[in-house]
Design an enzyme around this catalytic site. Sequence first.
Site, PDB file in Angstrom:
ATOM      1  N   HIS A  24      65.852  19.684  79.174  1.00 26.81           N
ATOM      2  CA  HIS A  24      64.418  19.538  79.480  1.00 26.81           C
ATOM      3  C   HIS A  24      63.561  20.306  78.453  1.00 26.81           C
ATOM      4  O   HIS A  24      62.740  21.146  78.841  1.00 26.81           O
ATOM      5  CB  HIS A  24      64.097  20.002  80.912  1.00 26.81           C
ATOM      6  CG  HIS A  24      62.750  19.497  81.387  1.00 26.81           C
ATOM      7  ND1 HIS A  24      62.484  19.184  82.703  1.00 26.81           N
ATOM      8  CD2 HIS A  24      61.604  19.240  80.719  1.00 26.81           C
ATOM      9  CE1 HIS A  24      61.227  18.791  82.823  1.00 26.81           C
ATOM     10  NE2 HIS A  24      60.672  18.815  81.621  1.00 26.81           N
ATOM     11  N   ARG A  50      61.295  12.164  84.052  1.00 24.71           N
ATOM     12  CA  ARG A  50      61.713  13.122  85.071  1.00 24.71           C
ATOM     13  C   ARG A  50      63.082  12.692  85.593  1.00 24.71           C
ATOM     14  O   ARG A  50      63.385  11.489  85.637  1.00 24.71           O
ATOM     15  CB  ARG A  50      60.729  13.148  86.255  1.00 24.71           C
ATOM     16  CG  ARG A  50      59.476  13.960  86.024  1.00 24.71           C
ATOM     17  CD  ARG A  50      59.741  15.459  85.990  1.00 24.71           C
ATOM     18  NE  ARG A  50      58.525  16.233  85.812  1.00 24.71           N
ATOM     19  CZ  ARG A  50      58.050  16.671  84.633  1.00 24.71           C
ATOM     20  NH1 ARG A  50      58.704  16.401  83.520  1.00 24.71           N
ATOM     21  NH2 ARG A  50      56.948  17.388  84.571  1.00 24.71           N
TER      22      ARG A  50
HETATM   23  P1  NDP Z   1      50.337   9.321  81.469  1.00 24.38           P
HETATM   24  O1  NDP Z   1      49.807   9.503  82.838  1.00 24.38           O
HETATM   25  O2  NDP Z   1      49.414   9.394  80.314  1.00 24.38           O
HETATM   26  O3  NDP Z   1      51.109   7.925  81.370  1.00 24.38           O
HETATM   27  C1  NDP Z   1      51.904   7.420  82.381  1.00 24.38           C
HETATM   28  C2  NDP Z   1      52.230   5.975  82.072  1.00 24.38           C
HETATM   29  O4  NDP Z   1      53.146   5.483  83.052  1.00 24.38           O
HETATM   30  C3  NDP Z   1      51.010   5.073  82.112  1.00 24.38           C
HETATM   31  O5  NDP Z   1      51.070   4.118  81.081  1.00 24.38           O
HETATM   32  C4  NDP Z   1      51.139   4.373  83.465  1.00 24.38           C
HETATM   33  O6  NDP Z   1      50.548   3.101  83.518  1.00 24.38           O
HETATM   34  C5  NDP Z   1      52.640   4.263  83.574  1.00 24.38           C
HETATM   35  N1  NDP Z   1      53.073   4.103  84.971  1.00 24.38           N
HETATM   36  C6  NDP Z   1      52.932   4.973  85.993  1.00 24.38           C
HETATM   37  N2  NDP Z   1      53.437   4.445  87.115  1.00 24.38           N
HETATM   38  C7  NDP Z   1      53.885   3.220  86.802  1.00 24.38           C
HETATM   39  C8  NDP Z   1      54.499   2.165  87.528  1.00 24.38           C
HETATM   40  N3  NDP Z   1      54.740   2.266  88.851  1.00 24.38           N
HETATM   41  N4  NDP Z   1      54.803   1.027  86.885  1.00 24.38           N
HETATM   42  C9  NDP Z   1      54.546   0.887  85.554  1.00 24.38           C
HETATM   43  N5  NDP Z   1      53.984   1.849  84.805  1.00 24.38           N
HETATM   44  C10 NDP Z   1      53.661   2.991  85.420  1.00 24.38           C
HETATM   45  O7  NDP Z   1      51.527  10.397  81.313  1.00 24.38           O
HETATM   46  P2  NDP Z   1      52.108  11.037  79.978  1.00 24.38           P
HETATM   47  O8  NDP Z   1      52.374   9.947  79.011  1.00 24.38           O
HETATM   48  O9  NDP Z   1      51.280  12.168  79.521  1.00 24.38           O
HETATM   49  O10 NDP Z   1      53.468  11.667  80.536  1.00 24.38           O
HETATM   50  C11 NDP Z   1      54.452  10.869  81.161  1.00 24.38           C
HETATM   51  C12 NDP Z   1      55.501  11.753  81.828  1.00 24.38           C
HETATM   52  O11 NDP Z   1      56.325  12.392  80.849  1.00 24.38           O
HETATM   53  C13 NDP Z   1      54.967  12.924  82.649  1.00 24.38           C
HETATM   54  O12 NDP Z   1      54.524  12.501  83.916  1.00 24.38           O
HETATM   55  C14 NDP Z   1      56.180  13.852  82.731  1.00 24.38           C
HETATM   56  O13 NDP Z   1      56.950  13.530  83.873  1.00 24.38           O
HETATM   57  C15 NDP Z   1      56.973  13.510  81.479  1.00 24.38           C
HETATM   58  N6  NDP Z   1      57.007  14.633  80.546  1.00 24.38           N
HETATM   59  C16 NDP Z   1      58.226  15.146  80.184  1.00 24.38           C
HETATM   60  C17 NDP Z   1      58.321  16.172  79.290  1.00 24.38           C
HETATM   61  C18 NDP Z   1      59.642  16.696  78.834  1.00 24.38           C
HETATM   62  O14 NDP Z   1      59.681  17.716  78.158  1.00 24.38           O
HETATM   63  N7  NDP Z   1      60.730  16.031  79.152  1.00 24.38           N
HETATM   64  C19 NDP Z   1      57.106  16.779  78.702  1.00 24.38           C
HETATM   65  C20 NDP Z   1      55.884  16.160  79.132  1.00 24.38           C
HETATM   66  C21 NDP Z   1      55.857  15.120  80.024  1.00 24.38           C
HETATM   67  P3  NDP Z   1      48.927   2.927  83.337  1.00 24.38           P
HETATM   68  O15 NDP Z   1      48.652   3.301  81.891  1.00 24.38           O
HETATM   69  O16 NDP Z   1      48.698   1.509  83.585  1.00 24.38           O
HETATM   70  O17 NDP Z   1      48.303   3.873  84.302  1.00 24.38           O
HETATM   71  C1  OXD Z   2      55.720  18.590  81.356  1.00 24.61           C
HETATM   72  C2  OXD Z   2      57.116  18.960  81.142  1.00 24.61           C
HETATM   73  O1  OXD Z   2      55.430  17.891  82.282  1.00 24.61           O
HETATM   74  O2  OXD Z   2      57.400  19.923  80.456  1.00 24.61           O
HETATM   75  O3  OXD Z   2      54.866  19.006  80.551  1.00 24.61           O
HETATM   76  O4  OXD Z   2      58.022  18.276  81.622  1.00 24.61           O
END
Ligand code: NDP
Ligand code: OXD
Length: 321
Positions: A284, A236
């Site tokens: 994005h 993000r």
């Molecule tokens: P998940 O919730 O599956 O994974 C998030 C990961 O981040 C987990 O491993 C979590 O750790 C880690 N995390 C969260 N907070 C912290 C922190 N403070 N310190 C260290 N690690 C942290 O999310 P997704 O993988 O499905 O998606 C990730 C992000 O990708 C979404 O939230 C979204 O913002 C972005 N996204 C962007 C898109 C785009 O088109 N650009 C499309 C889709 C998503 P733990 O495993 O230990 O909980």
């Molecule tokens: C999502 C994105 O969160 O598109 O799926 O960023």
Amino acid sequence: MNKATLALLIHGGTENWSPERWKRRFDEVCGDRPVWLLPGGQGDPAAVHYAAVWKPAPGELAAFPNLRVIFNLGAGVDALMADKSLPKVPLVRVAVGDLTRRMTEYVVLHVLMHHRQELYLRASQREKRWAPKYQWPAGAISVGIMGLGTLGTDAADALRRIGFRVAGWSNSPKTIAGVECFHGKAQIDAFLRQTDILVCLLPLTPDTRGILNRELFAKLSRSSPMGAPVVINAGRGGLQNEADILACLDDGTLGAVSLDVYAAEPLQPESPFWTHPKVVLTPHNAADTDPDEISRYVARQIARFEAGQTLENVVDPARGY
Ligand code: NDP
Ligand code: OXD
């Protein structure tokens, strides 16, 4: 007995995201369940038990007194978490194979682009300059992935199979074959120290806002054949300090960046990112979501819920993701 209504509240998005397209898909997968495309005032808000949403206006969901579950039509829930009036019902985020594979495509493409010196090679081509540089193998590069969730884990696996050295950083401890795993604040410096290409797939939460800043960039490895570290952010825009990115590109703290997300979207025409020679920019669209797969996913979750089974991929409001 009539089935409880599903309301669709869909704002923004690409042409693939037309609210009418979502409505057609949900009508197909929901059988005889009423599906309302809002706003439009189709009936009594009390009849709505489920809402499938993308970027609803703050307060929009509070209008449904009998809401049971909210389904976010994307993976990131930061916009919903910011709505103080969000009903206190389970919030389910998207975690489906199609979106995950698209993000892995984006990550592999951009890691390879920097590793294979594509910025240099395309500039040489434009100038008709035959000037090959040594190309090191993938095994000479350490890729560090911030966020080892649904998306980060899949990208890590694909990169490892290409031959990169792969590490990851998450909140909680992990064991992933072939990936060196770090977690928590105590291990972030060790993770950064050995990272040549940093890929950020973190959610935006109060803990992660602004994490991609000068202090963090200065801790990345400077010993790779690329000369300076590279940052790729598809998480993000709120994760990155954009002034720091520009300053660090200009003083050599960073060699290049790939950005898919921005503090303010759409990116304004006056942003220096558009024309910066060390910035590879996408609007994005790293991982567009597919209404076909996601409408089926939501219908499946509703069926689970109504059968008394647990919902999958429920957001923890305390963690914010
Ligand atoms: P998940 O919730 O599956 O994974 C998030 C990961 O981040 C987990 O491993 C979590 O750790 C880690 N995390 C969260 N907070 C912290 C922190 N403070 N310190 C260290 N690690 C942290 O999310 P997704 O993988 O499905 O998606 C990730 C992000 O990708 C979404 O939230 C979204 O913002 C972005 N996204 C962007 C898109 C785009 O088109 N650009 C499309 C889709 C998503 P733990 O495993 O230990 O909980
Ligand atoms: C999502 C994105 O969160 O598109 O799926 O960023």
